[in-house]
Design an enzyme around this catalytic site. Sequence first.
Site, PDB file in Angstrom:
ATOM      1  N   ARG A  35       0.652  -1.292   0.069  1.00  0.00           N
ATOM      2  CA  ARG A  35      -0.118   0.135  -0.016  1.00  0.00           C
ATOM      3  C   ARG A  35       1.047   1.228  -0.039  1.00  0.00           C
ATOM      4  O   ARG A  35       1.921   1.108   0.546  1.00  0.00           O
ATOM      5  CB  ARG A  35      -0.826   0.081   1.102  1.00  0.00           C
ATOM      6  CG  ARG A  35      -2.187  -0.305   1.392  1.00  0.00           C
ATOM      7  CD  ARG A  35      -2.966   0.335   2.362  1.00  0.00           C
ATOM      8  NE  ARG A  35      -4.203  -0.495   2.485  1.00  0.00           N
ATOM      9  CZ  ARG A  35      -4.540  -1.670   2.752  1.00  0.00           C
ATOM     10  NH1 ARG A  35      -3.715  -2.229   3.274  1.00  0.00           N
ATOM     11  NH2 ARG A  35      -5.780  -2.199   2.444  1.00  0.00           N
ATOM     12  N   GLY A  39       0.257   0.830   7.843  1.00  0.00           N
ATOM     13  CA  GLY A  39      -0.818   0.670   8.692  1.00  0.00           C
ATOM     14  C   GLY A  39      -1.958  -0.301   8.632  1.00  0.00           C
ATOM     15  O   GLY A  39      -2.684  -0.850   9.297  1.00  0.00           O
ATOM     16  N   GLY A 181     -24.903  -9.934   6.556  1.00  0.00           N
ATOM     17  CA  GLY A 181     -24.254 -10.310   7.561  1.00  0.00           C
ATOM     18  C   GLY A 181     -24.334  -9.459   8.801  1.00  0.00           C
ATOM     19  O   GLY A 181     -23.957  -8.305   8.878  1.00  0.00           O
ATOM     20  N   VAL A 184     -19.616  -7.946  13.123  1.00  0.00           N
ATOM     21  CA  VAL A 184     -19.241  -6.834  13.629  1.00  0.00           C
ATOM     22  C   VAL A 184     -19.279  -5.637  12.600  1.00  0.00           C
ATOM     23  O   VAL A 184     -19.755  -4.647  12.855  1.00  0.00           O
ATOM     24  CB  VAL A 184     -17.894  -6.744  14.158  1.00  0.00           C
ATOM     25  CG1 VAL A 184     -17.524  -5.732  15.048  1.00  0.00           C
ATOM     26  CG2 VAL A 184     -17.417  -8.195  14.705  1.00  0.00           C
ATOM     27  N   ALA A 271     -20.808  -7.999   4.359  1.00  0.00           N
ATOM     28  CA  ALA A 271     -20.108  -7.992   5.346  1.00  0.00           C
ATOM     29  C   ALA A 271     -20.264  -9.395   6.029  1.00  0.00           C
ATOM     30  O   ALA A 271     -20.744  -9.818   7.027  1.00  0.00           O
ATOM     31  CB  ALA A 271     -20.332  -7.032   6.292  1.00  0.00           C
ATOM     32  N   ASP A 314      -3.994 -11.576  11.096  1.00  0.00           N
ATOM     33  CA  ASP A 314      -5.183 -11.962  10.504  1.00  0.00           C
ATOM     34  C   ASP A 314      -4.794 -13.180   9.564  1.00  0.00           C
ATOM     35  O   ASP A 314      -5.658 -13.842   9.009  1.00  0.00           O
ATOM     36  CB  ASP A 314      -5.785 -11.100   9.556  1.00  0.00           C
ATOM     37  CG  ASP A 314      -6.769 -10.107  10.335  1.00  0.00           C
ATOM     38  OD1 ASP A 314      -6.685 -10.108  11.500  1.00  0.00           O
ATOM     39  OD2 ASP A 314      -7.511  -9.343   9.587  1.00  0.00           O
ATOM     40  N   HIS A 446     -16.778   6.621  42.725  1.00  0.00           N
ATOM     41  CA  HIS A 446     -18.236   7.072  42.493  1.00  0.00           C
ATOM     42  C   HIS A 446     -18.454   8.443  42.012  1.00  0.00           C
ATOM     43  O   HIS A 446     -17.638   9.179  42.727  1.00  0.00           O
ATOM     44  CB  HIS A 446     -18.927   6.907  43.698  1.00  0.00           C
ATOM     45  CG  HIS A 446     -20.540   7.382  43.839  1.00  0.00           C
ATOM     46  ND1 HIS A 446     -21.210   6.508  43.279  1.00  0.00           N
ATOM     47  CD2 HIS A 446     -21.057   8.152  44.113  1.00  0.00           C
ATOM     48  CE1 HIS A 446     -22.612   7.062  43.177  1.00  0.00           C
ATOM     49  NE2 HIS A 446     -22.562   8.132  43.917  1.00  0.00           N
TER      50      HIS A 446
END
Length: 467
Positions: A35, A39, A181, A184, A271, A314, A446
């Site tokens: 690319r 990234g 799909g 996500v 997707a 991946d 809190h």
Amino acid sequence: MSSYDLVVIGTGPGGYVCAIRASQLGLKVAVVEKRATFGGTCLNIGCIPSKALLHASHLFDEANHSFAQMGIVVDKPKLDHKAFLAFKDQAVDGNTKGVAFLMKKNKIDTYHGTASIPAAGKVDVAMADGTAQSLETKAIVIATGSDVAKLPGIEIDETRVVSSTGAIALEKVPGKLLVVGAGVIGLELGSVWRRLGAEVTVVEYLDRILPGMDLEVAKSFQRILEKQGIAFKLGTKVTGVDSSGKVLKVGVEPAAGGAAETLEADVVLVAIGRVPYTEGLGLEALGVETDKRGRVVTDHYYRTNVPGIFAIGDAIVGPMLAHKAEDEGVAIAELLAGQAGHVNYDVIPAVVYTSPEVASVGKTEEELKSAGIAYKVGKFPFLANGRAKANNETEGFVKFLADATTDKVLGAHIIGVEAGEMIHECAVLMEFGGSSEDLARTCHAHPTRSEAVKEAAMAVEKRAIHM
Ligand code: FAD
Ligand code: NAI
């Protein structure tokens, strides 16, 4: 010929993080990226641009629907579509340039071009400027990531029939968006365009949304999305898209068989998952083993069956998540430097960045049941949390799953505003093998939403206070 200790192919979160860690540990490192910018999927067309669009569209939706309840009177917001997309492009630009800066800072040589592996110890690069380079290296890390999974017979043109890449760059808000799909991507990008006015229908093959997430959470999330105006057709498959006319005609039929129908849409987003991307590397000729889903097969040390060639992210087995790829990048760099790099796959958080967010870490109830593990459940609703009530953001709950005998936390699931931030205290607890009691006895400030996390931990032993 330049020679290195390590050449990393791909500069997604797996590759660039691996290169930085290896350089920190004294290795001479180069990266190859085809690319124009660094990234990978994450920074260029994935996590970062989608989160920029989710952020901007969420604020648009807030201005449209929530401001008035708080006494803030503004004119109905209008969308400047060009500026909306430019906001996303600016996010991408800032992040990809950040990686370029980090490459320089860490003295990592960078090659812009497409890599192939003629043999272990060698990487050829067809450079973007038309020249060729040959690199010599002791180790090669394949971090080439993944690509969109295609639906047979449906052609993605990235204008009307789009993948996530086209869906983050639509030139106008579609009147009708059909998402294939309910994973996500479908729910995040479906939410973006719904908030801006699109009529969104999600068609999902299975009888539930977000497969892999805790079923109770998924069911509750579906009801929330339906209230927001997203329609679901579960147990349904898409059989084809006719794009010959002005309006797309989408053929659908029940997954279990039955009467077919035709839905109309201006844009169809496909997707249905992602597939590993290793094209052109020459893995077959090298004899690098891949599985039937195209993933590079590695052992626990990220070694392929060919010495000197490793793979992460991946492109290998496991959840296709940026932080999983990053942690593997660190682990392999440390292993190559003689250290004990390691990733704990039992504690990898997952977040859906919708509104509200959905976050989880560890086991789901369904997984514990099928593994025959006895567990206790502790649940606490945001409706009973002071801060959530003050902000009128009370949807959702926190759910802990703890071992029935030892009380060790095995899973945590949160649906609610900022769930993606709150999940990390559960991850730290689990990383240290903590029990629900450990968290229940930890003082929480809190008023914070995180008090609901503490109360859910207390609920494991039925001693939540505000419920
Ligand atoms: P990638 O990021 O895919 O990078 C691989 C790189 O290798 C690419 O730049 C590619 O050009 C390069 N390359 C490939 N082959 C070659 C070659 N032969 N020579 C040179 N370079 C090559 N994950 C999250 O955790 N959180 C999120 O919010 C999230 N949102 C997402 C949203 C979308 C729309 C998408 C599509 C994905 C999202 N993901 C998210 C998933 C995340 O992007 C991936 O898990 C992550 O990018 C994987 O990192 P990687 O390093 O393995 O590969
Ligand atoms: P996914 O795997 O999350 O969901 C795909 C969905 O499509 C599943 O529900 C599946 O049952 C369904 N499906 C498959 N084939 C179908 C068909 N023929 N018809 C109808 N439905 C079908 O994949 P998605 O959403 O494409 O995302 C890809 C990857 O990117 C995921 O692995 C995810 O981890 C990652 N990602 C992560 C994000 C995050 O962490 N927030 C954001 C976006 C993507």
